[in-house]
Design an enzyme around this catalytic site. Structure first.
Site, PDB file in Angstrom:
ATOM      1  N   GLY A 197      11.497 -55.147 -72.596  1.00  0.00           N
ATOM      2  CA  GLY A 197      10.573 -54.007 -72.588  1.00  0.00           C
ATOM      3  C   GLY A 197      10.343 -53.446 -71.202  1.00  0.00           C
ATOM      4  O   GLY A 197       9.460 -52.650 -70.979  1.00  0.00           O
ATOM      5  N   CYS A 198      11.159 -53.888 -70.237  1.00  0.00           N
ATOM      6  CA  CYS A 198      11.022 -53.353 -68.889  1.00  0.00           C
ATOM      7  C   CYS A 198      12.304 -52.603 -68.532  1.00  0.00           C
ATOM      8  O   CYS A 198      13.390 -53.061 -68.862  1.00  0.00           O
ATOM      9  CB  CYS A 198      10.827 -54.471 -67.875  1.00  0.00           C
ATOM     10  SG  CYS A 198       9.513 -55.604 -68.317  1.00  0.00           S
ATOM     11  N   GLN A 199      12.161 -51.478 -67.842  1.00  0.00           N
ATOM     12  CA  GLN A 199      13.346 -50.756 -67.391  1.00  0.00           C
ATOM     13  C   GLN A 199      14.025 -51.519 -66.260  1.00  0.00           C
ATOM     14  O   GLN A 199      15.222 -51.477 -66.083  1.00  0.00           O
ATOM     15  CB  GLN A 199      12.935 -49.365 -66.898  1.00  0.00           C
ATOM     16  CG  GLN A 199      13.913 -48.300 -67.332  1.00  0.00           C
ATOM     17  CD  GLN A 199      13.536 -46.944 -66.797  1.00  0.00           C
ATOM     18  OE1 GLN A 199      13.614 -46.685 -65.595  1.00  0.00           O
ATOM     19  NE2 GLN A 199      13.148 -46.062 -67.682  1.00  0.00           N
TER      20      GLN A 199
END
Ligand SMILES: Cc1ncc(COP(=O)(O)O)c(C=O)c1O
Lengths: 408, 140
Positions: free
Chosen positions: B50-52
């Protein structure tokens, strides 16, 4: 005064959103490749539709339904003229490029056989990769990749070598969303046709910048999303040559797409309705037509000339920043600049730019294979439209310099 | 210090800044001082989804306290995780599970709390708490 034929300040007044602020700063919207902004002329059409003649189409006997049907079909006509398409039968309204591609990929499930080959370019959006991978899984067809150079240009010699009597389909974007490369699609199409393969060109990124003549291109399928060309979201088209659309089976079943239904057998409606099951996005279709009118009023030649000027100016200004590298340096590009700062993660730069009111995209831009090719986690992408100004480019450049100071 | 005390201390530090730029500069400094995860723990399993940017978090029990180490390839993300770790590391799992995270709002990072935000602050908090839950069951 702008040193261009376009009166940008007047054009900007057409776009209500361009005068808003974010975090107390004027919005600098440079994420046009993700979605473009909508002019009042298009917004008005949507409000007018819902205010005056909202009705279901193609089925009512009443006046409103007739008006709505006429407006919707007029939009199809506008699209036909704009892309120089032979017949409105060849224009399927869809929810956008993704839907269009899936429709074609689904249709080819009953045409492809195990061992058939399909070619995909190395610079596709996931929308133009995944549906074909799914198709290959269903049919046993083989997916092969047309490679590209470090500049982000397709290697045409390799492409010609990949083509063979087994090639059934080639799919390639007209313009790469991550790199801005304008691909030589005429050549790609002609070469494919020599071996009897059909070509789908993903026009999602080109439509706002290049007016494609689909009959001259002789392309088999072409896809467009209205929201990338000043229209609303949730509407787009699939262009398909009539002979192909006749061959492909319907995608979704439902109302609108049938001629006759009994429990024993259903016959399908003629094109284009065969592929248009259910109540469509009527307001969206009509507004798409208005968006095309809007762009043509400004004129694609003027748009292209001005955007090229912005691209050159922005490229030169950004390259003057220490440690900045641009990905996608093809000689033919739309106004898209993908870049990174050495030693800095693109996400960090995007975050700082956001706080400065500058909207850019960061990440893999739904094109992970391109990022893998360059061995990077992603890029910062600034994409310009005809309503952007050189002052906004300057703001971007100052923002990138500021971000670099803070992050290094 | 309790989690609450540490959070109050962080809020206090951030209150010295009057604009976002100073806050971010401070966060970037904090990112640089993050207790780094050992290379061996930088595995796919330890990546927070869920993190870029990539974020790795590792947790280890020392006596009855949970110690976190982490890393990220993006410096602002590192700053955010550094703040979280400062608040939660060296605390009892039970306290970590029960801790609230309103202080994020108070230090002006509210915009990072949106679940749709690509940096995944919400996922990070969830992950730290998940570790706490896992170790809590081990302890009891
Ligand atoms: C090249 C390209 N293809 C396909 C798509 C998908 O378009 P949509 O999300 O409108 O279906 C995009 C949009 O980002 C794109 O840039």
């Amino acid at each position: 005064m702008q040193d261009t034929a376009l009166d940008i300040q007047t054009i900007r007044k057409d776009f209500p959103i361009l005068s808003r602020e974010v975090y107390g700063r004027p919005l600098v919207y440079l994420d046009n490749a993700a979605t473009s902004q909508t002019p009042r002329q298009v917004l008005d059409v949507i409000v007018d539709y819902y205010s005056r003649y909202n009705a279901n189409i193609h089925r009512g006997v009443h006046a409103l339904s007739q008006e709505a049907t006429d407006a919707y079909e007029l939009a199809r006509k506008k699209i036909q003229l704009h892309f120089n398409i032979g017949s409105t039968k060849e224009i399927i309204f869809t929810s956008g490029t993704t839907h269009s591609i899936n429709l074609v990929a689904n249709g080819f499930s009953s045409i492809l056989k195990a061992g058939d080959e399909v070619l995909v370019s190395a610079m596709e959006h996931h929308s133009n990769i995944v549906p074909w991978q799914m198709l290959c899984e269903r049919t046993g067809a083989i997916l092969k990749v047309i490679p590209m150079s470090q500049d982000g240009e397709l290697l045409m010699d390799n492409y010609r070598e990949l083509l063979s009597g087994n090639t059934r389909l080639v799919f390639c974007n007209h313009v790469s969303n991550a790199l801005g490369t304008i691909n030589p699609i005429k050549e790609i199409i002609d070469e494919a046709h020599k071996v009897g393969a059909a070509v789908l060109v993903d026009g999602a990124q080109s439509a706002a910048h290049i007016r494609a003549d689909l009959q001259e291109l002789n392309v088999d399928f072409y896809t467009v999303s209205a929201h990338k060309m000043c229209g609303p979201t949730g509407i787009g088209i699939l262009y398909g040559k009539e002979e192909w659309l006749q061959k492909l089976p319907p995608y979704q079943g439902g109302g609108e797409m049938i001629a006759e239904v009994t429990f024993e057998k259903t016959t399908y409606a003629d094109l284009p309705h065969k592929f248009e099951a259910g109540t469509p996005n009527i307001a969206g279709g009509i507004a798409f037509g208005a968006a095309i009118d809007y762009l043509n009023n400004i004129g694609f030649d003027a748009i292209e000339a001005y955007e090229n000027e912005l691209l050159e100016y922005a490229t030169a200004s950004l390259l003057a920043i220490d440690g900045l590298k641009i990905y996608g340096t093809s000689k033919r590009k739309t106004s898209v600049i993908s870049f990174n700062l050495e030693g800095i993660h693109p996400y960090d730069v995007g975050t700082i730019l956001d706080k400065l009111g500058i909207a850019v995209r960061t990440g893999h831009h739904c094109a992970q294979p391109i990022m893998d090719f360059f061995g990077i986690p992603g890029t910062i992408r600034a994409s310009f439209s005809f309503y952007n100004t050189k002052e906004e480019v300057d703001t971007l450049v100052a923002g990138v310099i500021k971000a670099r100071e803070m992050l290094l | 210090m309790t989690i609450e005390d540490i959070q109050a201390e962080i809020v206090d530090e951030f209150s010295m800044f009057d604009d976002w730029m100073q806050r971010y500069e401070y966060m970037i400094e904090l990112g640089k001082s993050l207790p780094l995860i050992e290379e061996q723990y930088k595995t796919e399993d330890n990546i927070i989804k869920g993190c870029q940017s990539k974020v790795w978090v590792h947790a280890e029990l020392e006596d009855d306290k949970l110690v976190f180490t982490a890393d990220s390839d993006a410096i602002i993300t590192k700053g955010i995780i550094a703040i979280l770790i400062r608040a939660f590391s060296g605390q009892k799992p039970k306290d970590i599970i029960e801790a609230d995270t309103d202080f994020i709002d108070e230090i002006g990072l509210k915009e990072h709390l949106s679940p749709t935000r690509a940096n995944g602050l919400v996922s990070m908090i969830k992950q730290l708490k998940l570790y706490a839950v896992a170790y809590q069951t081990q302890l009891s």
